[in-house]
Design a protein around this motif. Structure first.
Motif, PDB file in Angstrom:
ATOM      1  N   ALA A 246     -80.955   2.346 -16.034  1.00  0.00           N
ATOM      2  CA  ALA A 246     -79.749   2.945 -15.473  1.00  0.00           C
ATOM      3  C   ALA A 246     -80.107   3.809 -14.275  1.00  0.00           C
ATOM      4  CB  ALA A 246     -79.031   3.779 -16.533  1.00  0.00           C
ATOM      5  N   ALA A 247     -79.181   3.920 -13.334  1.00  0.00           N
ATOM      6  CA  ALA A 247     -79.344   4.827 -12.200  1.00  0.00           C
ATOM      7  C   ALA A 247     -78.927   6.225 -12.643  1.00  0.00           C
ATOM      8  CB  ALA A 247     -78.495   4.357 -11.025  1.00  0.00           C
ATOM      9  N   VAL A 248     -79.779   7.205 -12.395  1.00  0.00           N
ATOM     10  CA  VAL A 248     -79.520   8.578 -12.820  1.00  0.00           C
ATOM     11  C   VAL A 248     -78.994   9.361 -11.637  1.00  0.00           C
ATOM     12  CG1 VAL A 248     -80.491  10.632 -13.881  1.00  0.00           C
ATOM     13  CG2 VAL A 248     -81.393   8.389 -14.475  1.00  0.00           C
ATOM     14  N   ALA A 249     -77.872  10.015 -11.811  1.00  0.00           N
ATOM     15  CA  ALA A 249     -77.274  10.817 -10.748  1.00  0.00           C
ATOM     16  C   ALA A 249     -76.799  12.134 -11.325  1.00  0.00           C
ATOM     17  CB  ALA A 249     -76.105  10.065 -10.099  1.00  0.00           C
TER      18      ALA A 249
ATOM     19  N   ARG B 281     -75.533  11.789 -15.085  1.00  0.00           N
ATOM     20  CA  ARG B 281     -74.745  10.564 -15.270  1.00  0.00           C
ATOM     21  C   ARG B 281     -75.694   9.369 -15.211  1.00  0.00           C
ATOM     22  NH1 ARG B 281     -69.154   9.119 -13.334  1.00  0.00           N
ATOM     23  NH2 ARG B 281     -69.051   6.854 -13.166  1.00  0.00           N
ATOM     24  N   TYR B 282     -75.603   8.496 -16.220  1.00  0.00           N
ATOM     25  CA  TYR B 282     -76.393   7.273 -16.265  1.00  0.00           C
ATOM     26  C   TYR B 282     -75.444   6.103 -16.011  1.00  0.00           C
ATOM     27  CZ  TYR B 282     -79.825  10.249 -18.621  1.00  0.00           C
ATOM     28  OH  TYR B 282     -80.695  11.256 -18.951  1.00  0.00           O
ATOM     29  N   ASP B 283     -75.614   5.393 -14.898  1.00  0.00           N
ATOM     30  CA  ASP B 283     -74.787   4.241 -14.549  1.00  0.00           C
ATOM     31  C   ASP B 283     -75.566   2.966 -14.848  1.00  0.00           C
ATOM     32  OD1 ASP B 283     -72.499   5.622 -13.497  1.00  0.00           O
ATOM     33  OD2 ASP B 283     -73.719   6.158 -11.770  1.00  0.00           O
ATOM     34  N   ILE B 284     -75.054   2.170 -15.778  1.00  0.00           N
ATOM     35  CA  ILE B 284     -75.699   0.908 -16.127  1.00  0.00           C
ATOM     36  C   ILE B 284     -75.531  -0.049 -14.942  1.00  0.00           C
ATOM     37  CG2 ILE B 284     -75.867  -0.890 -17.863  1.00  0.00           C
ATOM     38  CD1 ILE B 284     -76.397   2.020 -18.802  1.00  0.00           C
ATOM     39  N   PRO B 285     -76.597  -0.687 -14.457  1.00  0.00           N
ATOM     40  CA  PRO B 285     -76.533  -1.407 -13.173  1.00  0.00           C
ATOM     41  C   PRO B 285     -75.896  -2.783 -13.247  1.00  0.00           C
ATOM     42  CG  PRO B 285     -78.753  -1.524 -14.048  1.00  0.00           C
ATOM     43  CD  PRO B 285     -77.975  -0.635 -14.987  1.00  0.00           C
ATOM     44  N   PHE B 286     -75.438  -3.251 -14.399  1.00  0.00           N
ATOM     45  CA  PHE B 286     -74.825  -4.570 -14.478  1.00  0.00           C
ATOM     46  C   PHE B 286     -73.734  -4.527 -15.538  1.00  0.00           C
ATOM     47  CE2 PHE B 286     -79.014  -4.485 -16.487  1.00  0.00           C
ATOM     48  CZ  PHE B 286     -78.668  -4.519 -17.816  1.00  0.00           C
TER      49      PHE B 286
ATOM     50  N   ALA C  79     -71.293  -1.944 -31.826  1.00  0.00           N
ATOM     51  CA  ALA C  79     -72.072  -0.959 -31.088  1.00  0.00           C
ATOM     52  C   ALA C  79     -73.180  -1.670 -30.345  1.00  0.00           C
ATOM     53  CB  ALA C  79     -72.659   0.096 -32.034  1.00  0.00           C
ATOM     54  N   THR C  80     -73.635  -1.071 -29.278  1.00  0.00           N
ATOM     55  CA  THR C  80     -74.752  -1.607 -28.523  1.00  0.00           C
ATOM     56  C   THR C  80     -75.636  -0.462 -28.068  1.00  0.00           C
ATOM     57  OG1 THR C  80     -75.374  -3.121 -26.743  1.00  0.00           O
ATOM     58  CG2 THR C  80     -73.672  -1.506 -26.261  1.00  0.00           C
ATOM     59  N   MET C  81     -76.881  -0.799 -27.737  1.00  0.00           N
ATOM     60  CA  MET C  81     -77.844   0.204 -27.297  1.00  0.00           C
ATOM     61  C   MET C  81     -78.362  -0.223 -25.926  1.00  0.00           C
ATOM     62  SD  MET C  81     -80.968   1.902 -29.459  1.00  0.00           S
ATOM     63  CE  MET C  81     -81.970   0.433 -29.563  1.00  0.00           C
ATOM     64  N   VAL C  82     -78.210   0.635 -24.933  1.00  0.00           N
ATOM     65  CA  VAL C  82     -78.587   0.312 -23.560  1.00  0.00           C
ATOM     66  C   VAL C  82     -79.774   1.169 -23.153  1.00  0.00           C
ATOM     67  CG1 VAL C  82     -76.313  -0.486 -22.874  1.00  0.00           C
ATOM     68  CG2 VAL C  82     -76.855   1.936 -22.700  1.00  0.00           C
TER      69      VAL C  82
END
Length: 697
Positions: free
Chosen positions: A355-358, A365-370, A379-382
């Motif tokens: 994830a991109a950290v901002a 904030r962690y933005d998942i890139p896809f 449930a899921t684990m990213v």
């Protein structure tokens, strides 16, 4: 077909329908034509949902669960990018008229020969109330609309989970690492666990996890609120006095300010398939200027997996079996993970999975890139991050009431620094080393750059004994005013930890020392961490193999007391002040003059006190001699004793005369010196004490 068979078939159909209705769940929010495109989950039980779509109508109807309407209305944000505007949002208001649908009499109908399966009326009524939907109608101006609708709704918090691999990770032939060794590197992985209980599948959504908890509350905007009003009685009106008027002089009206320029319309893309969401990420990343986000978005656009691969990595399609639905694996090659890799996780080869950290407004904030697929009720684990961080495996002596043996034995701990750009939220951590699972611990919220020490096992090869001593030390001038001297001293507490090592390797140990309130550490060992917020200090000590080391934690607290100028503590304090290069020049000069007089006064007082003590002793001796002489006065055989007593009495009387004369002379000198000393000290005014010299750690 016989009537009995028909009745039995109808009963089975009713049972199947009831089970189907019982299992179905109504989505919290639904709107035809507006697909769910973004989900941002926080750590306080709410999430931000964003829907997008092109609407060719003058009205959009949202189907919202009744208990969610208040939150939906309180956070609803609509952006119209098609040139038209939003007029209003209407919703029904529930009014309690005292009726109950379940208690209403049943309408007459044909006779039923077979009774339906029994059901819990209370549970059914509660479910009907819970799943009751309300229509929120959004009235638009015109028919062509390019809409982005955002709102906040309740959702389970996302939960972090960490893995920490001690020593060099991924290096071929890496040597085994012992907790007594000096390895300073560790591999850290952070995962985020997300649960979808919204009542709808999240297909191809942009997922962001925020390590923060913004203020959010339950709103009841859908409920009618009529506040009580005061009752006013009309009693007529009487003007008791004539009010005076106010006069304003005429002035020229000011020119109105020009209107602000219209805001630029936000470009909104229509709902896109999952393969195009990565391109949308790249555009947003370029506009935001977030370098980390831009790199991850570019990697996602170039190497974005196909929809089936993405489903396998993050939750899978509805109906998938096994770990594809609720678990998470790397999208590279899950089959390549052998048993040792499972015990000792290795870093991902596909870095675009991170994830991109901002940082936004002080939160991470962690933005998942896809795009991510998370079916309803799953449930899921990213994977959020995976990188090398400064870390080591050492020992920590921190007595815990829940672990009785910890009062004499230290814990084995994993110690690492948050070398990322974001906050690590509180969560469990699994510790691995040399292909083995060592234990688990809990990571408390860890800001960027902070270091944490996580216990995961108890080490009985080390034993610790504790002892404490207290005393008062030092003397420093605190205040001189009005001829009075006030000094400050240190109340010193020595806490000694004797650490015995029964192993064959040296042990680096941290002692979690509970800090005494209001004290300061004096000359702490190098590497000591004084954590004021937690009320403790981490003090290091190196214990040799099969040996003992003693750690002395010196804590000092200042206290003040007023003392006599002629006392030894006063002399110590003044002499220290005169030798201090930080001393005030004027005060030091005055103290020097006064101390010259004190140098004459103090010996005179000491001599006088000594003579007075001798005088009292001789007077007592003379009194006893006179009593003895009276006792043998008529005894003619005690002439020799009488002469001895008489000589001793004469010598005592002569010495008493000498002492009396000397005391008189000393009293005159003392009186003179005391007056001079008092005059000099009365002129001294010193209100700011010098700060104590603190030894550097």
């Amino acid at each position: 077909m016989r009537r009995y068979d028909v009745a039995r078939a109808g009963s089975g159909l009713l049972l199947a329908l009831s089970l189907l209705v019982g299992c179905a769940r109504v989505p919290d929010v639904d709107a035809s034509g507006l697909a769910l495109r973004r989900v941002v989950i926080y750590r306080n039980g709410v999430a931000y949902f964003e829907r997008r779509g092109v609407i060719d109508a003058d009205q959009v109807t949202f189907r919202v669960r009744k208990e969610k309407v208040g939150d939906f209305l309180a956070t609803l944000a609509v952006i119209e990018a098609g040139g038209s505007s939003v007029r209003s949002a209407s919703f029904p208001v529930e009014v309690d008229d005292g009726s109950d649908e379940d208690d209403a009499p049943a309408a007459p109908g044909p006779e039923v020969t077979v009774a339906p399966p029994p059901r819990d009326k209370g549970a059914t009524a509660e479910k009907k109330k819970r799943d009751k939907l309300a229509d929120v109608k959004l009235t638009l101006d015109g028919r062509e609309h390019d809409l982005v609708v955002g709102y906040v709704a309740e959702t389970p918090v996302w939960r972090p989970s960490y893995r920490l691999v001690m020593g060099a990770v991924g290096a071929p032939g890496a040597a085994s690492v012992d907790p007594r060794a000096t390895s300073k590197q560790a591999h850290l992985q952070a995962w985020g666990i997300v649960q979808n209980l919204s009542g709808e599948d999240w297909n191809g959504v942009k997922l962001s996890l925020v390590a923060g908890a913004p203020l959010a509350f339950q709103a009841t905007l859908d409920q009618a609120a009529i506040p009580p009003r005061p009752i006013v009685s009309d009693q007529g009106e009487v003007i008791a006095s004539v009010p005076t008027s106010e006069t304003t002089l005429a002035t020229e009206a000011a020119q109105p300010a020009p209107p602000p320029p219209p805001p630029a319309a936000m470009p909104v893309a229509p709902p896109a398939p999952a393969a195009e969401v990565a391109d949308e990420y790249a555009r947003e990343a370029e506009e935001s200027g977030n370098l980390a986000f831009m790199k991850q978005a570019e990697a996602a656009r170039v190497k974005m997996p196909t929809r089936p691969a993405a489903k396998r990595a993050y939750g899978g399609a509805p109906g998938a079996a096994g770990p594809q639905r609720g678990g998470a694996v790397f999208a590279d090659d899950p089959a390549a993970m052998d048993s040792k890799a499972m015990m000792n996780p290795s870093p991902p080869r596909n870095m675009s999975a991170l994830a991109a950290v901002a940082m936004e407004a002080g939160t991470t904030r962690y933005d998942i890139p896809f795009p991510v697929d998370i079916p309803d009720r799953s449930a899921t684990m990213v994977l959020l991050l995976a990188k090398q961080v400064p870390g080591e495996s050492i020992f920590l002596f921190a007595p815990d009431g829940g672990v009785p043996a910890s009062s004499s034995h230290p814990f084995r701990v994993a110690r690492f620094t948050n070398d990322t750009k974001g906050l690590l939220e509180r969560g469990p951590i699994a510790v691995f080393e040399n292909g083995s699972f060592l234990g688990q611990g809990m990571v408390e919220p860890l800001p960027p750059g902070a270091t944490t020490t996580v216990p995961f096992a108890l080490e009985r090869g080390l034993a610790v004994d504790t002892a404490r001593e207290e005393s008062a030390e030092g003397a420093r001038i605190a205040k001189i005013e009005g001829g009075a001297l006030e000094i400050e001293r240190d109340w010193v507490t020595h806490t000694k930890y004797a650490v015995r090592n029964g192993g064959d390797l040296a042990a680096r140990t941290l002692v979690k020392h509970p800090r005494l309130h209001g004290t300061r550490l004096h000359a702490p060992p190098k590497g000591t961490e004084d954590n004021v917020g937690t009320g403790s200090a981490l003090v290091p000590i190196d214990v040799p193999r099969r040996g003992t080391a003693v750690l002395d934690v010196d804590e000092r607290r200042l206290f003040r007391q007023q003392i006599d100028w002629l006392s030894q503590l006063a002399d110590d304090a003044v002499q220290a002040y005169l030798k201090d290069p930080r001393a005030d020049a004027t005060a030091a000069k005055q103290l020097g003059q006064a101390w010259d007089v004190r140098g004459k006064l103090r010996p005179a007082i000491d001599e006088r006190d000594k003579l007075i003590a001798e005088q009292e002793r001789l007077q007592q001796q003379s009194h006893e001699l006179r009593q003895n002489l009276r006792a043998i006065e008529k005894n003619r055989t005690a002439d020799e004793l009488r002469r001895d007593l008489t000589d001793r009495l004469a010598k005592a009387s002569a010495r008493l005369d000498e002492i009396t004369k000397r005391v008189i002379v000393l009293e005159m000198q003392i009186n003179e010196q005391q007056i001079r000393f008092r005059d000099l000290t009365n002129e001294i005014k010193l209100l700011a004490p010098l700060a104590p010299v603190r030894a550097a750690p």
